[in-house]
Design a protein around this motif. Structure first.
Motif, mmCIF file in Angstrom:
data_model
loop_
_atom_site.group_PDB
_atom_site.id
_atom_site.type_symbol
_atom_site.label_atom_id
_atom_site.label_comp_id
_atom_site.label_asym_id
_atom_site.label_seq_id
_atom_site.Cartn_x
_atom_site.Cartn_y
_atom_site.Cartn_z
ATOM 1 N N GLN A 85 -79.164 -53.632 97.270
ATOM 2 C CA GLN A 85 -79.107 -53.459 95.818
ATOM 3 C C GLN A 85 -77.673 -53.219 95.380
ATOM 4 O O GLN A 85 -77.014 -52.290 95.837
ATOM 5 C CB GLN A 85 -79.980 -52.274 95.387
ATOM 6 N N GLN A 86 -77.178 -54.106 94.489
ATOM 7 C CA GLN A 86 -75.814 -53.925 93.996
ATOM 8 C C GLN A 86 -75.772 -52.755 93.018
ATOM 9 O O GLN A 86 -76.654 -52.599 92.172
ATOM 10 C CB GLN A 86 -75.302 -55.181 93.301
ATOM 11 N N LEU A 87 -74.768 -51.907 93.145
ATOM 12 C CA LEU A 87 -74.568 -50.820 92.203
ATOM 13 C C LEU A 87 -73.819 -51.385 91.011
ATOM 14 O O LEU A 87 -72.699 -51.878 91.149
ATOM 15 C CB LEU A 87 -73.778 -49.680 92.851
ATOM 16 N N THR A 88 -74.463 -51.335 89.848
ATOM 17 C CA THR A 88 -73.876 -51.929 88.659
ATOM 18 C C THR A 88 -73.276 -50.856 87.764
ATOM 19 O O THR A 88 -73.263 -49.678 88.103
ATOM 20 C CB THR A 88 -74.944 -52.747 87.900
ATOM 21 N N SER A 89 -72.792 -51.261 86.594
ATOM 22 C CA SER A 89 -71.922 -50.420 85.780
ATOM 23 C C SER A 89 -72.474 -49.044 85.449
ATOM 24 O O SER A 89 -71.753 -48.065 85.506
ATOM 25 C CB SER A 89 -71.567 -51.142 84.482
ATOM 26 N N THR A 90 -73.761 -48.921 85.116
ATOM 27 C CA THR A 90 -74.235 -47.603 84.693
ATOM 28 C C THR A 90 -74.216 -46.587 85.820
ATOM 29 O O THR A 90 -73.586 -45.550 85.688
ATOM 30 C CB THR A 90 -75.631 -47.705 84.061
ATOM 31 N N PRO A 91 -74.847 -46.873 87.001
ATOM 32 C CA PRO A 91 -74.745 -45.863 88.041
ATOM 33 C C PRO A 91 -73.354 -45.733 88.612
ATOM 34 O O PRO A 91 -72.955 -44.668 89.043
ATOM 35 C CB PRO A 91 -75.725 -46.341 89.111
ATOM 36 N N TYR A 92 -72.588 -46.824 88.596
ATOM 37 C CA TYR A 92 -71.269 -46.812 89.187
ATOM 38 C C TYR A 92 -70.277 -46.051 88.325
ATOM 39 O O TYR A 92 -69.202 -45.694 88.782
ATOM 40 C CB TYR A 92 -70.802 -48.239 89.401
ATOM 41 N N SER A 93 -70.614 -45.757 87.061
ATOM 42 C CA SER A 93 -69.669 -45.065 86.196
ATOM 43 C C SER A 93 -69.385 -43.655 86.688
ATOM 44 O O SER A 93 -68.512 -42.983 86.158
ATOM 45 C CB SER A 93 -70.184 -45.024 84.754
ATOM 46 N N ILE A 94 -70.082 -43.199 87.721
ATOM 47 C CA ILE A 94 -69.760 -41.902 88.318
ATOM 48 C C ILE A 94 -68.314 -41.873 88.788
ATOM 49 O O ILE A 94 -67.702 -40.818 88.896
ATOM 50 C CB ILE A 94 -70.729 -41.578 89.471
ATOM 51 N N HIS A 95 -67.723 -43.045 89.042
ATOM 52 C CA HIS A 95 -66.310 -43.120 89.432
ATOM 53 C C HIS A 95 -65.419 -42.461 88.387
ATOM 54 O O HIS A 95 -64.380 -41.900 88.714
ATOM 55 C CB HIS A 95 -65.911 -44.590 89.616
ATOM 56 N N SER A 96 -65.821 -42.485 87.114
ATOM 57 C CA SER A 96 -64.994 -41.909 86.061
ATOM 58 C C SER A 96 -64.885 -40.394 86.175
ATOM 59 O O SER A 96 -64.020 -39.792 85.549
ATOM 60 C CB SER A 96 -65.550 -42.292 84.680
ATOM 61 N N LEU A 97 -65.733 -39.758 86.993
ATOM 62 C CA LEU A 97 -65.626 -38.315 87.173
ATOM 63 C C LEU A 97 -64.290 -37.932 87.798
ATOM 64 O O LEU A 97 -63.807 -36.819 87.627
ATOM 65 C CB LEU A 97 -66.771 -37.808 88.059
ATOM 66 N N ALA A 98 -63.682 -38.877 88.500
ATOM 67 C CA ALA A 98 -62.413 -38.588 89.143
ATOM 68 C C ALA A 98 -61.230 -38.904 88.234
ATOM 69 O O ALA A 98 -60.094 -38.701 88.611
ATOM 70 C CB ALA A 98 -62.299 -39.398 90.435
ATOM 71 N N ALA A 99 -61.483 -39.416 87.050
ATOM 72 C CA ALA A 99 -60.406 -39.831 86.155
ATOM 73 C C ALA A 99 -60.123 -38.759 85.114
ATOM 74 O O ALA A 99 -61.007 -38.067 84.660
ATOM 75 C CB ALA A 99 -60.788 -41.141 85.468
ATOM 76 N N ALA A 100 -58.868 -38.645 84.750
ATOM 77 C CA ALA A 100 -58.484 -37.674 83.724
ATOM 78 C C ALA A 100 -57.921 -38.406 82.524
ATOM 79 O O ALA A 100 -57.083 -37.881 81.803
ATOM 80 C CB ALA A 100 -57.458 -36.698 84.292
#
Length: 196
Positions: A85-100
């Motif tokens: 299952q490809q991780l698409t934009s909505t679940p993958y947006s967890i990456h933004s937790l590391a962004a300031a």
């Protein structure tokens, strides 16, 4: 998930691995791959929920695929659920937790989102946002309105479920594909999502 051709019900053991390709590829994170096993997961009508953590370094922005294996607790080995299952934009947006990357905009109908993950809208009067400049393909940005009313119409370059007429503290998350900003979620005014 199905079991013998019908939606699965009961408890199952599940195993999860993260890869960088739909088939073959490399298990992630590179150098220290993580395999997560969840025992006795309740599955109802084929649906289950688990929480996974493959650590932030596994999500640099490239494509990611979830490999899921399943077995009855008494079975000896896991059976893979195919395809991955490809991780698409909505679940993958967890990456933004590391962004300031956050900015506040106070004027202009085409605010810039260059290098942003959060854009705070603080307009002094009602404003119609007509575009987001500086965005790149695959970028997601959360819009948070804290000022007067903001409208984003469901017209190019936006593809929304409905026009966003936002009051104070309303939010809208958009992800860009090509030249279009697609709605992925919103908080107030709440509307049901269309089924495509």
């Amino acid at each position: 998930m199905t079991d013998s051709g019908t939606p699965a019900n009961g408890t199952y053991d599940l195993q999860f691995k993260l890869y960088d390709a739909l088939t073959s590829g490399n298990q992630l994170p590179s150098g220290s791959p993580i395999t997560q096993t969840k025992s006795a997961v309740l599955v109802t009508n084929g649906v289950f929920t688990v929480q996974l953590d493959f650590t932030a370094p596994a999500f640099p922005g490239a494509d990611r695929f979830l490999d899921i294996g399943v077995k009855h607790p008494a079975d000896a080995s896991f059976t893979p659920l195919l395809p991955r299952q490809q991780l698409t934009s909505t679940p993958y947006s967890i990456h933004s937790l590391a962004a300031a990357n956050l900015n506040t905009v106070t004027s202009g109908a085409t605010p810039s989102v260059t290098n942003l993950t959060v854009l705070v809208l603080n307009y002094g009067s009602s404003t119609i946002v007509t575009d987001l400049t500086g965005g790149i393909n695959g970028q997601c940005v959360a819009l948070i309105n804290i000022g007067s009313s903001v409208t984003i119409n469901n017209t190019a370059p936006f593809s929304l479920n409905t026009t966003w007429n936002a009051g104070s503290n309303d939010t809208l998350t958009l992800c860009r594909s090509g030249s279009t900003w697609y709605e992925t979620s919103r908080k107030n005014p709440s509307v049901p999502f269309a089924v495509f």
